[in-house]
Design an enzyme around this catalytic site. Structure first.
Site, PDB file in Angstrom:
ATOM      1  N   TYR A  47       0.825  -1.212   0.000  1.00  0.00           N
ATOM      2  CA  TYR A  47       0.000   0.000   0.000  1.00  0.00           C
ATOM      3  C   TYR A  47       0.856   1.258   0.000  1.00  0.00           C
ATOM      4  O   TYR A  47       0.451   2.301  -0.537  1.00  0.00           O
ATOM      5  CB  TYR A  47      -0.941   0.010   1.213  1.00  0.00           C
ATOM      6  CG  TYR A  47      -0.307   0.493   2.491  1.00  0.00           C
ATOM      7  CD1 TYR A  47      -0.260   1.865   2.793  1.00  0.00           C
ATOM      8  CD2 TYR A  47       0.248  -0.386   3.415  1.00  0.00           C
ATOM      9  CE1 TYR A  47       0.327   2.312   3.963  1.00  0.00           C
ATOM     10  CE2 TYR A  47       0.824   0.056   4.576  1.00  0.00           C
ATOM     11  CZ  TYR A  47       0.864   1.407   4.854  1.00  0.00           C
ATOM     12  OH  TYR A  47       1.443   1.860   5.997  1.00  0.00           O
ATOM     13  N   MET A  97      -1.663  10.893   4.744  1.00  0.00           N
ATOM     14  CA  MET A  97      -2.147  10.446   6.051  1.00  0.00           C
ATOM     15  C   MET A  97      -1.995   8.939   6.159  1.00  0.00           C
ATOM     16  O   MET A  97      -2.429   8.199   5.274  1.00  0.00           O
ATOM     17  CB  MET A  97      -3.610  10.836   6.262  1.00  0.00           C
ATOM     18  CG  MET A  97      -3.819  12.291   6.627  1.00  0.00           C
ATOM     19  SD  MET A  97      -5.441  12.531   7.379  1.00  0.00           S
ATOM     20  CE  MET A  97      -5.441  14.328   7.542  1.00  0.00           C
ATOM     21  N   ASP A  98      -1.384   8.516   7.254  1.00  0.00           N
ATOM     22  CA  ASP A  98      -1.220   7.082   7.528  1.00  0.00           C
ATOM     23  C   ASP A  98      -1.230   6.912   9.042  1.00  0.00           C
ATOM     24  O   ASP A  98      -0.216   6.621   9.664  1.00  0.00           O
ATOM     25  CB  ASP A  98       0.087   6.572   6.916  1.00  0.00           C
ATOM     26  CG  ASP A  98       0.154   5.057   6.888  1.00  0.00           C
ATOM     27  OD1 ASP A  98      -0.898   4.416   7.057  1.00  0.00           O
ATOM     28  OD2 ASP A  98       1.261   4.519   6.699  1.00  0.00           O
ATOM     29  N   VAL A  99      -2.400   7.125   9.629  1.00  0.00           N
ATOM     30  CA  VAL A  99      -2.523   7.244  11.079  1.00  0.00           C
ATOM     31  C   VAL A  99      -3.349   6.090  11.640  1.00  0.00           C
ATOM     32  O   VAL A  99      -4.507   5.916  11.266  1.00  0.00           O
ATOM     33  CB  VAL A  99      -3.210   8.575  11.466  1.00  0.00           C
ATOM     34  CG1 VAL A  99      -2.984   8.875  12.932  1.00  0.00           C
ATOM     35  CG2 VAL A  99      -2.705   9.717  10.607  1.00  0.00           C
TER      36      VAL A  99
END
Length: 498
Positions: A274, A362-364
């Site tokens: 991803y 964003m990867d939170v």
């Protein structure tokens, strides 16, 4: 019912205290985050307020004992809990913007919002005990029985709030609900028969809330390190990939979920498929120069971005400074003037920042596929959009299905992003033609301009673009908002499947 009236009152007030504390964590999160500092402030202020209430309630009972005064105490409990719902937004907005130290800000906000109601709730128990005390010979049994009833109320209040109320009501509605329940208790207290009560069970509060920061140590011998930080317990472990035979190093805060990973000895290769889809920025915003990454983890996305764009700059928001140190120690991060690390909650940064960016990544995640709820709401999307340049792009990663019960969070997130950004594109990573499958879903949101053509002369981009989801996405889930964002509820089926 009249015979057990005070037992009922003790049970309900014990439940309300815990419900208020849990709801309080959701109320302050969009403004002050969910760090251990915020939890410590919330627990400490409420415990201190209860202690004041216990002392004051006991003194009041000795000076002015009567059911009229007792019912007035409960009336003010109901009133003050309801007032929190009315004043919380302006109070938190002012504190969040004017107090830069999150520890001091959390203490101030918790004191203003929760101390008055907690003091009044604390005063109910000693006052009611004094009302009930008829015979000193049986006082121990009386207090013990009511203490147990109050404890059961607190336990049920904890589970009811955590498992149901937050998911179905939202923070503000919980406050109104608690206020309404206390008003009913007020009328029950006015009936005028002799009554008894017991102090609320305070010790279970800290035990229940602090226990979430600990989980069972791994039994595997593969871990390289086990570190407790201010925000997480972090595991660094190495496992051989059965498909490639390569050694993979993981960073975990949850046994079922990896925050980051690298191939040992191959620092420039992305292990998670991803992460490569963040390269879609080269199609949607090819002239970008500066980026913001919220959720640094091991900085693998940041390093890949700069490798492909050596003249660009990236600001990385990572709430846990120890993650940055671990990224340097275990995940090949090196000091680089093009990378600026900012150790702050992502939402508080969005509220305070003024710098403009061409792209926001964003990867939170907290753990187990669940992002912090306050990073998923329409208000958070609006704040993100405000930091983008006119034709800026936001790319976010979530883990969900597209359709079915396992796709509820995706559909909520998609509806929320579409409520702010005019053009939204979805790219299923692992199973581009199977919407019922759990997988990483990359969502690209464009702030302005014309719709993009999803074709490219670049072979690599063509592969990523071929994953575009062209089919209808159901609009059966409402937009997530600060007041109501049941993220954990929507992800319940996803978490079960991990």
């Amino acid at each position: 019912m009249n015979k057990y009236r005070l037992e009922i009152i003790v049970f309900i007030t014990g439940a309300v205290v815990m419900a208020l504390e849990l709801a309080g964590s959701r109320i302050v999160a969009p403004y002050l985050g969910t760090s251990i500092y915020v939890w410590t402030s919330l627990i400490g202020v409420i415990l201190a307020s209860l202690s004041v209430g216990y002392y004051w309630g006991g003194r009041l009972a000795d000076r002015k004992l009567g059911y009229k005064t007792f019912s007035i105490l409960i009336f003010f409990c109901a009133l003050l809990v309801g007032i929190i719902a009315v004043i919380k937004t302006p109070v938190l907005d002012i504190v969040g913007k004017s107090v830069p130290d999150v520890r001091l800000g959390a203490v101030i906000a918790a004191t203003i919002l929760f101390a008055p109601a907690s003091i009044m709730l604390g005063s109910v128990s000693p006052y009611a005990i004094r009302l009930r005390m008829e015979d000193i010979a049986h006082s121990g049994a009386t207090v013990g029985r009511l203490y147990a009833i109050s404890t059961v109320g607190s336990i049920i209040g904890t589970f009811a709030t955590g498992f149901f109320l937050i998911s179905f009501l939202g923070s503000r509605n919980i406050l109104f609900f608690l206020s309404f329940v206390l008003f009913i208790v007020y009328f029950l207290a006015c009936l005028g028969n002799k009554t008894q009560a017991v102090k609320a069970a305070v010790l279970v509060f800290a035990a229940a809330l602090l226990s979430v920061y600990y989980f069972q140590s791994p039994a595997s011998g593969n871990e390289a390190s086990d570190i407790d930080t201010k925000y997480n317990r972090v595991l660094i472990e190495e496992i051989k990939d059965p498909d490639t035979g390569k050694q993979i190093r993981f960073m975990r805060v949850d046994r079922s979920w990896a925050q980051s990973a690298v191939i040992v000895g191959e620092p420039d290769e992305l292990f998670f498929s991803y992460a490569k889809f963040y390269r879609l920025i080269e199609h949607f915003c090819p002239e970008n120069k500066n980026a913001l990454l919220i959720g640094g983890g091991a900085y693998t996305v940041a390093r890949d971005y700069l490798k492909r764009n050596p003249n660009n700059f990236i600001d990385v928001i990572e709430i846990d400074p120890d993650f940055t140190l671990l990224a340097k120690k275990y995940f090949y991060l090196k000091d680089d003037p093009r990378i600026k690390s900012i150790h702050e909650d992502g939402r508080t940064f969005l509220k305070r920042a003024t710098k403009k960016y061409d792209v926001i990544f964003m990867d939170v995640f907290k753990s187990s596929a669940s992002p912090p709820f306050h990073m998923t709401t329409a208000e958070a999307m609006q704040e993100s959009s405000a930091l983008l340049n006119d034709k800026g792009v936001m790319i976010t990663n979530i883990y969900s299905a597209i359709q079915g019960d396992k796709g509820r969070f995706f559909r909520a997130a998609h509806a929320t992003i579409k409520s702010v950004f005019p053009y939204v594109y979805v790219f299923p990573v692992q199973y581009p033609t199977q919407p019922e499958k759990l997988q990483n879903l990359i969502i690209v949101a464009v702030k302005a301009g014309d719709p993009y053509k999803l074709t490219s002369s670049n072979p690599e981009q063509t592969i990523y673009l071929s994953h575009y989801w062209q089919h209808k996405i159901d609009c059966d889930i409402e937009v997530l908002r600060d007041e109501f964002a049941p993220v954990e509820h929507y992800l319940s089926e996803v978490i079960k499947a991990l």
